[in-house]
Write a protein that holds these residues in place. Structure first.
Motif, PDB file in Angstrom:
ATOM      1  N   LYS A  79     -38.238  11.668  23.045  1.00 57.01           N
ATOM      2  CA  LYS A  79     -39.102  12.355  24.008  1.00 57.01           C
ATOM      3  C   LYS A  79     -38.855  13.860  24.024  1.00 57.01           C
ATOM      4  O   LYS A  79     -39.570  14.598  24.698  1.00 57.01           O
ATOM      5  CB  LYS A  79     -38.879  11.786  25.415  1.00 57.01           C
ATOM      6  N   ASP A  80     -37.810  14.306  23.301  1.00 52.56           N
ATOM      7  CA  ASP A  80     -37.508  15.744  23.201  1.00 52.56           C
ATOM      8  C   ASP A  80     -37.653  16.158  21.745  1.00 52.56           C
ATOM      9  O   ASP A  80     -37.003  15.585  20.859  1.00 52.56           O
ATOM     10  CB  ASP A  80     -36.080  16.034  23.667  1.00 52.56           C
ATOM     11  N   ILE A  81     -38.493  17.138  21.499  1.00 52.82           N
ATOM     12  CA  ILE A  81     -38.760  17.562  20.130  1.00 52.82           C
ATOM     13  C   ILE A  81     -38.533  19.059  20.006  1.00 52.82           C
ATOM     14  O   ILE A  81     -39.056  19.849  20.800  1.00 52.82           O
ATOM     15  CB  ILE A  81     -40.212  17.207  19.724  1.00 52.82           C
ATOM     16  N   ASP A  82     -37.735  19.451  19.018  1.00 56.91           N
ATOM     17  CA  ASP A  82     -37.449  20.867  18.776  1.00 56.91           C
ATOM     18  C   ASP A  82     -38.316  21.370  17.624  1.00 56.91           C
ATOM     19  O   ASP A  82     -38.320  20.779  16.530  1.00 56.91           O
ATOM     20  CB  ASP A  82     -35.973  21.061  18.413  1.00 56.91           C
ATOM     21  N   SER A 131     -50.370  25.444  23.513  1.00 62.72           N
ATOM     22  CA  SER A 131     -50.889  25.138  24.845  1.00 62.72           C
ATOM     23  C   SER A 131     -52.389  25.380  24.911  1.00 62.72           C
ATOM     24  O   SER A 131     -53.141  24.591  25.503  1.00 62.72           O
ATOM     25  CB  SER A 131     -50.175  26.002  25.891  1.00 62.72           C
ATOM     26  N   ARG A 132     -52.837  26.463  24.303  1.00 62.95           N
ATOM     27  CA  ARG A 132     -54.268  26.790  24.315  1.00 62.95           C
ATOM     28  C   ARG A 132     -55.111  25.717  23.626  1.00 62.95           C
ATOM     29  O   ARG A 132     -56.240  25.430  24.035  1.00 62.95           O
ATOM     30  CB  ARG A 132     -54.485  28.144  23.623  1.00 62.95           C
ATOM     31  N   LEU A 133     -54.515  25.064  22.597  1.00 61.80           N
ATOM     32  CA  LEU A 133     -55.248  24.055  21.826  1.00 61.80           C
ATOM     33  C   LEU A 133     -55.167  22.654  22.426  1.00 61.80           C
ATOM     34  O   LEU A 133     -55.993  21.798  22.109  1.00 61.80           O
ATOM     35  CB  LEU A 133     -54.712  24.010  20.383  1.00 61.80           C
ATOM     36  N   LEU A 134     -54.157  22.413  23.278  1.00 61.06           N
ATOM     37  CA  LEU A 134     -53.971  21.070  23.836  1.00 61.06           C
ATOM     38  C   LEU A 134     -54.899  20.831  25.021  1.00 61.06           C
ATOM     39  O   LEU A 134     -55.228  21.762  25.761  1.00 61.06           O
ATOM     40  CB  LEU A 134     -52.518  20.899  24.305  1.00 61.06           C
ATOM     41  N   PRO A 135     -55.328  19.569  25.220  1.00 63.70           N
ATOM     42  CA  PRO A 135     -56.151  19.241  26.394  1.00 63.70           C
ATOM     43  C   PRO A 135     -55.414  19.596  27.680  1.00 63.70           C
ATOM     44  O   PRO A 135     -54.228  19.320  27.817  1.00 63.70           O
ATOM     45  CB  PRO A 135     -56.340  17.722  26.281  1.00 63.70           C
ATOM     46  N   PRO A 144     -51.415  22.714  28.964  1.00 62.20           N
ATOM     47  CA  PRO A 144     -50.181  22.562  29.757  1.00 62.20           C
ATOM     48  C   PRO A 144     -49.449  23.885  29.913  1.00 62.20           C
ATOM     49  O   PRO A 144     -49.494  24.753  29.039  1.00 62.20           O
ATOM     50  CB  PRO A 144     -49.359  21.556  28.944  1.00 62.20           C
ATOM     51  N   LYS A 145     -48.747  24.001  31.051  1.00 55.54           N
ATOM     52  CA  LYS A 145     -48.006  25.220  31.366  1.00 55.54           C
ATOM     53  C   LYS A 145     -46.861  25.429  30.372  1.00 55.54           C
ATOM     54  O   LYS A 145     -46.159  24.497  30.006  1.00 55.54           O
ATOM     55  CB  LYS A 145     -47.439  25.118  32.783  1.00 55.54           C
ATOM     56  N   VAL A 146     -46.705  26.668  29.964  1.00 58.77           N
ATOM     57  CA  VAL A 146     -45.600  27.035  29.069  1.00 58.77           C
ATOM     58  C   VAL A 146     -44.503  27.697  29.891  1.00 58.77           C
ATOM     59  O   VAL A 146     -44.750  28.674  30.600  1.00 58.77           O
ATOM     60  CB  VAL A 146     -46.074  27.990  27.963  1.00 58.77           C
ATOM     61  N   SER A 147     -43.287  27.163  29.814  1.00 59.41           N
ATOM     62  CA  SER A 147     -42.125  27.786  30.454  1.00 59.41           C
ATOM     63  C   SER A 147     -41.434  28.655  29.413  1.00 59.41           C
ATOM     64  O   SER A 147     -41.062  28.169  28.343  1.00 59.41           O
ATOM     65  CB  SER A 147     -41.164  26.715  30.981  1.00 59.41           C
ATOM     66  N   ILE A 148     -41.294  29.945  29.737  1.00 59.97           N
ATOM     67  CA  ILE A 148     -40.753  30.898  28.763  1.00 59.97           C
ATOM     68  C   ILE A 148     -39.356  31.351  29.194  1.00 59.97           C
ATOM     69  O   ILE A 148     -39.131  31.666  30.361  1.00 59.97           O
ATOM     70  CB  ILE A 148     -41.692  32.112  28.625  1.00 59.97           C
ATOM     71  N   LYS A 203     -44.740  20.490  28.167  1.00 60.19           N
ATOM     72  CA  LYS A 203     -44.781  19.032  28.163  1.00 60.19           C
ATOM     73  C   LYS A 203     -46.191  18.562  27.871  1.00 60.19           C
ATOM     74  O   LYS A 203     -47.156  19.096  28.414  1.00 60.19           O
ATOM     75  CB  LYS A 203     -44.307  18.480  29.510  1.00 60.19           C
ATOM     76  N   SER A 204     -46.284  17.539  27.022  1.00 54.01           N
ATOM     77  CA  SER A 204     -47.588  16.993  26.663  1.00 54.01           C
ATOM     78  C   SER A 204     -47.445  15.504  26.367  1.00 54.01           C
ATOM     79  O   SER A 204     -46.628  15.109  25.526  1.00 54.01           O
ATOM     80  CB  SER A 204     -48.148  17.715  25.426  1.00 54.01           C
ATOM     81  N   GLY A 205     -48.199  14.693  27.073  1.00 56.38           N
ATOM     82  CA  GLY A 205     -48.192  13.248  26.818  1.00 56.38           C
ATOM     83  C   GLY A 205     -46.831  12.609  26.946  1.00 56.38           C
ATOM     84  O   GLY A 205     -46.480  11.732  26.140  1.00 56.38           O
ATOM     85  N   GLY A 206     -46.044  13.047  27.926  1.00 56.11           N
ATOM     86  CA  GLY A 206     -44.718  12.470  28.131  1.00 56.11           C
ATOM     87  C   GLY A 206     -43.665  12.990  27.180  1.00 56.11           C
ATOM     88  O   GLY A 206     -42.525  12.514  27.179  1.00 56.11           O
ATOM     89  N   ILE A 207     -44.015  13.966  26.347  1.00 57.83           N
ATOM     90  CA  ILE A 207     -43.074  14.542  25.374  1.00 57.83           C
ATOM     91  C   ILE A 207     -42.762  15.979  25.774  1.00 57.83           C
ATOM     92  O   ILE A 207     -43.643  16.733  26.199  1.00 57.83           O
ATOM     93  CB  ILE A 207     -43.671  14.514  23.946  1.00 57.83           C
ATOM     94  N   GLU A 208     -41.497  16.356  25.663  1.00 59.82           N
ATOM     95  CA  GLU A 208     -41.081  17.725  25.945  1.00 59.82           C
ATOM     96  C   GLU A 208     -40.874  18.447  24.630  1.00 59.82           C
ATOM     97  O   GLU A 208     -40.052  18.035  23.801  1.00 59.82           O
ATOM     98  CB  GLU A 208     -39.784  17.710  26.758  1.00 59.82           C
ATOM     99  N   LEU A 209     -41.632  19.513  24.434  1.00 62.24           N
ATOM    100  CA  LEU A 209     -41.569  20.291  23.198  1.00 62.24           C
ATOM    101  C   LEU A 209     -40.860  21.609  23.467  1.00 62.24           C
ATOM    102  O   LEU A 209     -41.214  22.335  24.405  1.00 62.24           O
ATOM    103  CB  LEU A 209     -42.977  20.577  22.675  1.00 62.24           C
ATOM    104  N   GLU A 210     -39.844  21.914  22.671  1.00 61.53           N
ATOM    105  CA  GLU A 210     -39.158  23.204  22.804  1.00 61.53           C
ATOM    106  C   GLU A 210     -39.379  24.006  21.531  1.00 61.53           C
ATOM    107  O   GLU A 210     -39.144  23.519  20.422  1.00 61.53           O
ATOM    108  CB  GLU A 210     -37.668  23.018  23.054  1.00 61.53           C
TER     109      GLU A 210
END
Length: 475
Positions: free
Chosen positions: A47-50, A65-69, A72-76, A86-93
């Motif tokens: 669920k965590d992807i680097d 984020s701009r391309l995803l439905p 989603p908010k980007v934390s910088i 976060k998208s679809g239950g996955i956290e992307l870093e």
């Protein structure tokens, strides 16, 4: 594995979105580290992807984020040059590829932009340096500069570069090596293991919060003793849990010895890990005997004794939790209670009386089941007859707990007669007599002199009041 197999690791649509975003920005990007490792090991979907970008990871995150439905908010996190969404239950870093240099006093590196190769060089282990391309021209291609796939197949933990430099630069990696070896049931390669031993004292620059995070992961693994054995072997344990190290060894006087309480403790932790995933109950198992080192004495008649080690150990829990920055809340109090009561069911098992069981339930409260689980894990004898006998006795205790609780309802005990009623009955202001009567009612119920019912308790209250010279008000 074939290239097609690796593409199957990227079947989640979010990877194609990231690929499109990187193409729009004209930069390279890769999925790297744990996601790739765990896919090859078939450890379930992470669920965590680097994501590492050769360029700005923050720009890439914002474009994704701009391309995803739903955008989603980007934390910088500008300080670290990272961004998360976060998208679809996955956290992307997302992070930009970088190279690092370290100073002697800190594990926080000086960072500058780098290539993918630079970024893979800075990774802790070869199995975490694996990268899958998300670029359109070679989507799904594996980049494995340090033979990490071979190390996965051979079940080896190894650093990409000189392990002495790797561990000295960031000493937390020593704990991570042991944690991964424990979680994955891997071996730490000889040079890397020797480098941990050489650099063990460097762990002192790591914050306790980081250390505890790794300890918790070791404790939550399938066989925690593997990790604690490695911590002991490499010389890290004295810097982290000297209370455990103090338990090691067997003393002999006048031909009498005692068991090695360090290795016994690790057996108990493994035993309890087969029956519960409760982190704090596992901590209780790890610390249940820490009071034995300071209370160890030799008596010519009794041999080796550890009088009041449970009480001493429960006091040590607070100091240990405070030092390691573990939570000083109900979690700590739970561990304290388990350590304090860890011998109670063992003593009780030899003579299972109703009154003793009532007191056990009263004192353990909602944690009586956890206490029984801990005590059963504490049986480490290798004698089959003794093992079966102890477990049979504990089953008798469990059966008696059910019987007594159904009849007497002493778990989370509340007195049938309140302090307010005692005051009103005897026309008392707040005074010690109220406490005397309340304690007498509690003791009478626990001893089985009266049932845990209002009428019986009220009658007993009147008798006890008269006995200490109080006169009940007439109604």
């Amino acid at each position: 594995m074939t290239k097609q197999t690796y593409i199957s690791a990227l079947k989640n649509p979010v990877f194609r979105t990231i690929s499109k975003a990187s193409s729009n920005l004209k930069l390279e990007c890769y999925v790297i580290g744990g996601y790739v490792r765990d896919f090859i090991l078939d450890r379930g979907e992470a669920k965590d992807i680097d994501i590492v970008a050769v360029g700005s990871g923050i720009d890439l995150a914002e474009e994704v984020s701009r391309l995803l439905p739903g955008k989603p908010k980007v934390s910088i996190f500008k300080t670290y040059g990272t961004a998360m969404l976060k998208s679809g239950g996955i956290e992307l870093e997302f992070v930009g590829a970088r190279k690092e240099s370290y100073s002697e006093e800190s594990r926080n590196p000086a960072v500058e932009n780098g290539t993918l190769e630079d970024d893979q060089n800075r990774r802790d282990f070869t199995i975490n340096a694996l990268a899958l391309s998300l670029n359109e021209e070679n989507f799904g291609t594996m980049l494995d500069p340090f033979n990490g796939i071979e190390d996965l197949q051979k079940k080896i933990i190894r650093t990409p570069l000189d392990p002495n430099i790797t561990f000295s630069d960031d000493p937390l990696r020593m704990l991570r090596a042991i944690r991964f070896a424990t979680q994955l049931n891997f071996n730490i390669e000889k040079k890397s293991l020797e480098a941990i031993e050489r650099n063990a004292q460097r762990i002192k620059i790591i914050t306790n919060e980081r250390v505890v995070d790794e300890l918790n992961k070791i404790l939550l693994s399938e066989v925690p003793s593997m990790g604690f054995s490695l911590l002991h072997k490499t010389g890290l344990l004295p810097f982290i849990l000297p209370e455990l190290v103090a338990l090691q060894g067997i003393d002999e006087k006048e031909g009498q010895t005692h068991k090695d309480n360090f290795w016994h403790t690790l057996e108990v932790v493994d035993n309890i890990s087969r029956t519960t995933d409760d982190l704090w109950l596992r901590w209780a198992a790890l610390l249940h005997d820490i009071g034995k080192a300071p209370t160890k004495r030799f008596d010519k008649k009794l041999g080796w004794t550890f009088h009041a080690h449970e009480f001493v150990g429960s006091k040590m829990v607070f100091k240990l939790f405070k030092r390691l920055k573990l939570p000083l809340n109900d979690k700590m109090k739970f561990v304290q209670k388990m350590v304090l009561m860890s011998s109670r069911p063992i003593v009780l098992a030899s003579e299972v009386t109703d009154s003793a069981v009532r007191r056990l339930i009263f004192d353990a409260g909602e944690h009586v089941e956890a206490l029984m689980t801990l005590c059963e894990a504490d049986i480490t004898t290798k004698n089959p007859k003794k093992f079966n006998k102890y477990h049979a006795n504990f089953q008798l205790v469990r059966d008696k707990i059910v019987e007594v609780e159904e009849r007497d309802h002493v778990r989370n005990f509340q007195p049938p007669v309140s302090g307010e009623e005692i005051m009103e009955t005897f026309n008392l202001k707040p005074s010690r007599e109220i406490g005397i009567i309340k304690d007498a009612i509690k003791e009478a119920i626990l001893e089985g002199e009266i049932p845990n019912e209002y009428e019986a308790a009220h009658k007993f209250m009147l008798q006890k009041g008269a006995a200490i010279g109080l006169k009940a008000e007439k109604k």
